[in-house]
Structures are given as C-alpha cells and as structure tokens.
Design an enzyme around this catalytic site. Sequence first.
Site, PDB file in Angstrom:
ATOM      1  N   HIS B 269       1.040  -1.376  -0.262  1.00 32.08           N
ATOM      2  CA  HIS B 269       0.350  -0.360  -0.172  1.00 32.08           C
ATOM      3  C   HIS B 269       0.820   0.753  -0.144  1.00 32.08           C
ATOM      4  CE1 HIS B 269      -3.516   1.747   1.674  1.00 32.08           C
ATOM      5  NE2 HIS B 269      -2.852   2.629   2.212  1.00 32.08           N
ATOM      6  N   GLU B 270       1.982   1.280   1.125  1.00 29.84           N
ATOM      7  CA  GLU B 270       2.028   2.513   1.611  1.00 29.84           C
ATOM      8  C   GLU B 270       3.465   3.092  -0.608  1.00 29.84           C
ATOM      9  OE1 GLU B 270       1.941   4.631   3.109  1.00 29.84           O
ATOM     10  OE2 GLU B 270       0.585   3.530   4.513  1.00 29.84           O
ATOM     11  N   HIS B 273       1.907   4.682  -2.309  1.00 27.62           N
ATOM     12  CA  HIS B 273       2.345   6.296  -2.378  1.00 27.62           C
ATOM     13  C   HIS B 273       2.949   6.048  -2.845  1.00 27.62           C
ATOM     14  CE1 HIS B 273      -1.334   6.783  -0.282  1.00 27.62           C
ATOM     15  NE2 HIS B 273      -1.206   6.326   0.789  1.00 27.62           N
ATOM     16  N   GLU B 299      -4.388   8.393  -2.666  1.00 23.85           N
ATOM     17  CA  GLU B 299      -4.674   7.175  -1.940  1.00 23.85           C
ATOM     18  C   GLU B 299      -4.732   6.072  -3.389  1.00 23.85           C
ATOM     19  OE1 GLU B 299      -4.552   6.377   0.760  1.00 23.85           O
ATOM     20  OE2 GLU B 299      -6.117   4.103   1.148  1.00 23.85           O
TER      21      GLU B 299
END
Lengths: 502, 502
Positions: B269-270, B273, B299
């Site tokens: 997830h990160e 980003h 996001e």
Amino acid sequence: MHAYQELERRFARLSHLEDALGILGWDKDAMMPIGAAPGRTDQIAALSVIHHDMLTAPDMPELLHRAAEERDDDPDDDARAWRKANLREMRRIHAHASAVPADLVEAASRAASSCEVAWRQARADSDFEGLLPLLSEVLRTQKLVGQAKGQALGLSVYDALLDQYDPGNGTDLIDPVFDRLGRELPGLIAEVIEHQKRRPAPLPLPGPFEVGTQEALGRTLMGVAGFDWTRGRLDVSTHPFCGGASSDVRITTRYDENDATGALMGVLHETGHALYEQGRPERWLSQPVGRARGMSLHESQSLLIEMQACRGDAFLGFLAPMLAAAFGGGDGAAWSAGNLRRTVQTVEPGTIRVDADEVTYPAHVLLRYRLERAMLDGDLALRDLPGAFNDGLREMLGVEVPDDRRGCLQDIHWPSGAWGYFPTYTLGAMIAAQLFDAARRAIVGLDDRLAAGDFTGLLSWLRREVHERASLHDSATLVTLATGRPLDAEVFTTHLRRRYLS
Amino acid sequence: MHAYQELERRFARLSHLEDALGILGWDKDAMMPIGAAPGRTDQIAALSVIHHDMLTAPDMPELLHRAAEERDDDPDDDARAWRKANLREMRRIHAHASAVPADLVEAASRAASSCEVAWRQARADSDFEGLLPLLSEVLRTQKLVGQAKGQALGLSVYDALLDQYDPGNGTDLIDPVFDRLGRELPGLIAEVIEHQKRRPAPLPLPGPFEVGTQEALGRTLMGVAGFDWTRGRLDVSTHPFCGGASSDVRITTRYDENDATGALMGVLHETGHALYEQGRPERWLSQPVGRARGMSLHESQSLLIEMQACRGDAFLGFLAPMLAAAFGGGDGAAWSAGNLRRTVQTVEPGTIRVDADEVTYPAHVLLRYRLERAMLDGDLALRDLPGAFNDGLREMLGVEVPDDRRGCLQDIHWPSGAWGYFPTYTLGAMIAAQLFDAARRAIVGLDDRLAAGDFTGLLSWLRREVHERASLHDSATLVTLATGRPLDAEVFTTHLRRRYLS
C-alpha cells in the site's frame, strides 16, 4: 530588559533551526539513501541561509547594543551572571556570522555538502584526483570565510577558523604546546614501544565477534556510563560522530566483526560527547550560554570517558568478564583482565588516526594541524597534499601510507569543511588528563567504583564541574575552576608515562 | 518573466523547507526517542512559521499579479502549459496560506504536534479523557483555520479544510457519492458475507512469521513493484505512512509475528504512494505544479497497487509460492494460491479501519466523515465523540467497540490535525478502481504479467497517465484523461461485486 528578552526569543528560534540541521545532518550520514544527496544539500543550504539571515538581521547590532545598556535588577546573582554570559555569547556568535556575506555562507555550505558526499565514494576508490575539484572549492570557500572572519575579529585566517570551534584558543596557545609535544613525542613513543617489548605480547582475542552482540554490549555500556536513552540514539555510520539535537543526542559507530573492542571503545568515546550534551543545563538549553563550551572541552569529555576511564586498568577489570561472557569461547586466558589491558593499551604506530592509540594519536593531529595551516596560508598546494601527508606520517611515526584511502582521504573533516578543527583533539586529550586527575582527587575510591562499573560519582562530578557550566565561562577559566589550576600539558605526559611506562 | 522566475526561486526554497519538515516528521515517528518530543515540536513549529512567513511575504501578491501579466514567448507549448499551471498552483497555495494569521499557524502546529505525541500514550492507555484537553485544542485551532480559509476561498469550514488535502473536491461532490454508497454498502456487505459462507473457510496460515523474514519479503516485493531504493527507505512506525522528501521517499510499516500478510500488504500500500512520489517529473520536482495532485489521487495509487493489483487473483498466484518458501513448513495446502486468495480477500466487519477489507473500509470512512463534519459544525461535542463513534460503527457494521483504543483513538488523523482528510480514502478507492479498469484495457495481458510478478507495464502506464502529470491538471481532468471518462462510482462497486460475489 526588553532588548535582551527579544534576543533570547530570537536565539531560541535559531537554536530550533540548529537542532533541525542537527537531525538532517545525522540523517544524512546514518539513514539517507544515496540518491537523496542533492536534495539534502538543498535543504541544508536553505536552512543555513535562513539561519544566517536571522542571525544577521539588520536590527541585530542595535538590539545587542541596547541589551548591553539595559540594567538587570534581578537580586539573584547567579541568574544575572548567566544572562550576562549569554549576552556575551550572543555578541560573539553574531560577530562570527555578520563577518561573512550571505552568498559566501551559501557557497561554503554547498561546497562542503557536495564534497562530503563525493568523498564517501572517493575514499572507497582512493581517488584523490577525482575529489580534487570539489575539495579545492571547499578550501577556497573556507579560506574566504577565514579571511572575512579574521578581518572582523582581528585574527589570522587560521585563528578565525579555529575560533569557530574553540572560542578563545588560538595558534599562540597551541604552537608552544604542540611544538613541545612534537619534540617529546618521538622519544616517548620509542620508549613505550621498547617497554612494551619486554611484556608478554597480548594473546589475540578469538573472533569473529558478531555485530549484534557488539551492538548489545555497546548499548549496555552506554547505560552503565549514564547515557539517557529517552534523549538519544545509537546508530551506524561510516565515520562515527555525536550529533542530533538538544535533548536528542545521536551517536554513531561502525562495526568490524574481526575486532572485539574497536566499536566498543568508539561507542564509549561518543558516549563521553553525548553525556556532555545531555548534561547541559535545562534552563539554558536553547540559549548560546547553554551550549557546550567548545570542541577542545567537548573532546576532553569523550577522551575522559574512553581514554582516561574506560581504557584504564580499573574499568577494564569490570569489562573483561562481560566481554568473556559475550564472546568467550575456548580460550579463557585471552579474556583475562590482564590480557584485555595489554590488548587495548597496545601502542602501535599506524596510518589511521581514528584507530590510533592515545600515545601516537597526537602525532596524527600535529601533522594535520601543520598541513591545514600550510594549505590555508598558500604554502602547500592542495594538489601536493597526498605527498606531504605521506611524508609527514613517515617522519613522525615511521609508517608508510599505502594509498590515499588510508592517507589524506581518511578523515571527513577537510571534505566537510571543518578546517581548523584538528588541534582540538589533542587540546582535548590534555584537558581530559587534567580533569580526570582532579576527579580522582575529589572522588573517594574512584578507581574502585569504576572497577565495579559504577560511573555515578564520576558523572556527578562532571555534571557539576563541566556539563552544567556550559558556556558560562571561557574554557581556560572552566579548567581552572574544575581542577584548581590552569591547563598544564605536563599532566597529560605524566598520565602517558604512568600508564605506558610503569 | 522576471516575476515568474522570482516566484520559481522562492517556491524552490519553500520546497526545500517542506522537504526538511518531511524528514523531521518521518524521524519523529520512526526514529526519535520519546524525551526529544518537546524539542521536535519547537523545531517543527519554527520551520512552519518560517515557511509561512516566506509564503506570505508582503510582496507576494504583487509578484503573483505581475507574473500573471507577463508574456510567455516560449514556442514550446508544453513548457508554457506547465509554467501556467505552476503559477495557478502558486496562487492557490498562497491563497490558502495568506488566509491564516501567523500566530494561528503556530498555535495549530503546536497543538497538533503536542497532541500527536500524547496520543501515542493515550491510545495505549485507552485514555480519551486524558487526551481531551489537547484534542480540544486541536479541534479549536483547526476550526479557526477552516473558518479563516473558508472566508478567503468562499468555502464552508469543512470544504476549506478538505481543500488543503484535495484541491477542487468538496462536500457537494462527496455527499451524493457517499450517500449512495452508504445506502448500498450494508446490503452489499451482507451479500458478500452470505456468499463467503458458501465457500470453504480459509485454512489458517501456520505461524509465527518471523519479523526479519517479513521485512525481507516486503523489501523484495517493493523492488518487484518498482520502488527505487536509491531514493527511499522502509522503516517501522506505530502508524504506517509514506513521508520523507523529494527523491527521498520513506515508507513505514508495523510487523505482527502472528500475521503473515498484514505488514506485507501494508508495505505494498505505502509502496503505491511511494511510486507516485518517485514518479513526479524531475524538472518540476521543487515547484508546486510538480507535486502529487491531491490526497484522493494519492490514495488511488496506494489502493491501485495494494487492492487492485496485489490483492487480485493474478498477483496472489505469484505471491503464494514466495510466501510458502519464506514461511512454509508442514502444511502445503495453507500456502496454495487459492487459500491465500480466500485469506486476503476475506470480508469481515471489524473495529479497526486500517485492518479493514476493501468492502467494509468505506463504512469506516463514511462514519468519520460524518463525525468530523458534525464536530466542526458544533453539532457534536468532542466529549461525546466516543459514544457517537461506537454507535456509528454498531449501526454501519454491526460491531461493538470494546474500548477507545480500538474506537475513536485508533487513528492518528484527528490528534495530528488532519481534519477533513478522511473522505479522500474512499474517493481514492473509487479512482483506483477506475484507473485499474483503464489500465487493464490499455495493457495487453496485464493480469498475466502481474501473475508473473511483472509490474513494468503497469508502472509505465501509471507514470505516463498519472505520476508524470503531477499537478498539471485538476484531479477530475486527470481521471478523465487517463480513463476516457469522468469519475464514476459504479466502477468501484462493479469491482467489488466481481471480486467478492462471483
């Protein structure tokens, strides 16, 4: 007190900026990925310029002048004395900063940041030629800084640079001491080596020494010495240092799994620096008078912990069984206190300053002091540094430098712009010897306590006599107050003779 | 172009300050010892005030006005368009900053820093009462910020706060979408849970899962997804985040040795980003137009990588044997791709937002969106938050919150001053679904490539369609350019139905 209060407010903000720069600097050496270097140079340059602009704001001279005229009616003598010293330090810091135009500050900061990053690779590649353009720019800008400050402060280029690190001490103080040491040292080294030959050679400590175990042991000993873990960290970097911010003191080390004691003693050295920082008075933490007094005194604290306390017979008696428990395998004799003493008190001329023992270390410093003065004075071209460096080390210690990686590229100081810094190491060694000598007189049974791993008495004494005084006095006065007499190089050589020739 | 050039110079310096703040913020959460918190608050406040003062310098309106009048004779259409968009972003950023007086900026920053630090302990102790005074101060200052900005920008308090994170999107866009989702979601969740019951329950993955192995695997998969290690790091913090600076993107995670996939999916997830940040155009990196477009789009990038790509069947077929090799012991069946799919695609209403699956996650967001609007509007007293939070979660997901630690204290957003941020998560989920849908049409054999651990096609597409566009367009235009149509929430629910009901 309006002007003074306004100055305290401004210097507190400057201190916050310095703390931010301290964390960014620590991160650069301990954490930052390589591709982030150009951006970090920009960040550090931007903050440095802002800091410089705030410190040299147009109304600053007027504020400093008005504050000096204001009456301080506080009946508390102590508080008045601290405020007076604080204003004195503000004036000194302002004089340093206002001497240098903003574009030169930025140029010097950029040159140093870029060169320091490039140096990491150049050192690995032993590539002095490749670093030369960036290093020339550092020298050029440092010389300009020294000239500007020298003109403002009435000092030579070299004294002006030195004054940044060690206020009040100059070449007139250093030259006689260093000349004498330079004359005495070769004979002393020869004597020690001769004496050493008559002892049994130390048994090699049986490695390898797992890095995780070294780290755990280092952390334990930092705690033993009094390091406050709620206000600091230990990490890894190529060149060990003590940095970070107020109430956030970050030390680094580097590990070698073939060396049981190198990183450990390095950690204890940096812990000495850290204890000084952590012991600064809370009330004055963000003010100039609350800073550590200067780099000689700072180095005296690291050397007092590492060289005077932790490489001394008493503490090594405490350390030996800990090392044996952590790394001990077959050979019990290698882990005896006696063998550990012979190991960490070995004197051996070598090429690497940070690996040098305390007897040969001053030779490394004397050489660098001579060379950097010559380069700044134009008597030595930067291009000729490798040859001069290698000749000097041969002359002073009889060692051959095999390549620039282990020669003039070994230290971070010149690439990072810290010209005029080197002499503080050996001034620090002298102060450390004199402080420890005084502590031993003042603290009942100090050696027994260190032999039991009890640093509390020593730390209390250092807190009271050194750390909590911060920059209230100049460093000569502080040494006299703490030890009962002015700095006397003789105490250092007496210490060396006692430890290495008896 | 003199005024514009001067603006570029100033905004570059502002960007360096933001980068410094990014590193200090990362350090605060990933590295800093607890006792350094007050000092860090001072450092961050000082830099924030300096940033604010530079951005709102008295001559800034005049410069912005003159730059808008200047002719740009560059024959390069593209370069002109970027410069024009850059000026538009400068004006927007300046409008936000100049609306808020400097003392309020400092008060809000200090309130948030102090509360965020205290929240770490308050959460551990489930002590909402204890945090209330500091949290009230955050709410009070955020509301004042929202009022000041709202007045300047002609927006409500809530829209003004939201506009800081997600320029251009407001409650008028969000309310209909969220209302519809709020109506559809309970039924969809019930349907999914019913459908899930008819499948075999996933076999438990046999733990414990050694943290070092989890970290190594996470690092491997970051590389697989295209993370550039020369310009970023992975570390540990309580609340995972993506931070750091330009060319120095730092993500964090937290490990649980009883959970094989949680940290891994968090890292991915990160990484989503981080890929966005690492893909911003080099030429405009330090300029407003070179920033990521907004938090919804940000996001969307994390959710595209984690939810769309890495929790999809294709990639899980690639991941399963890697997990088996890393953690596999006795039970082969547990490590099959099918069982891994059932495991990471499990839908289960729970109390913790960051642990929620993608079907129930929007319910957490809808609740927080409603509550923070009510608190800012004065319709809900902060003191009544725990009850309202627990009631809301019971209503929307049928779960009981056992204590505030797992209730209204679970998130960092409110204590750290990020009011108006929550809706961007679910807007991001919708954009992610629509972008991935478009990527699948554009890239031949995308699923097969992900099944082979090949992200290069997807990353190239994202670089071109999203990352390299930075803030050239507003986010609605960017979505339309990248996907061929405006944002359509239907694509998200279609995705959910396809993955969880087929």
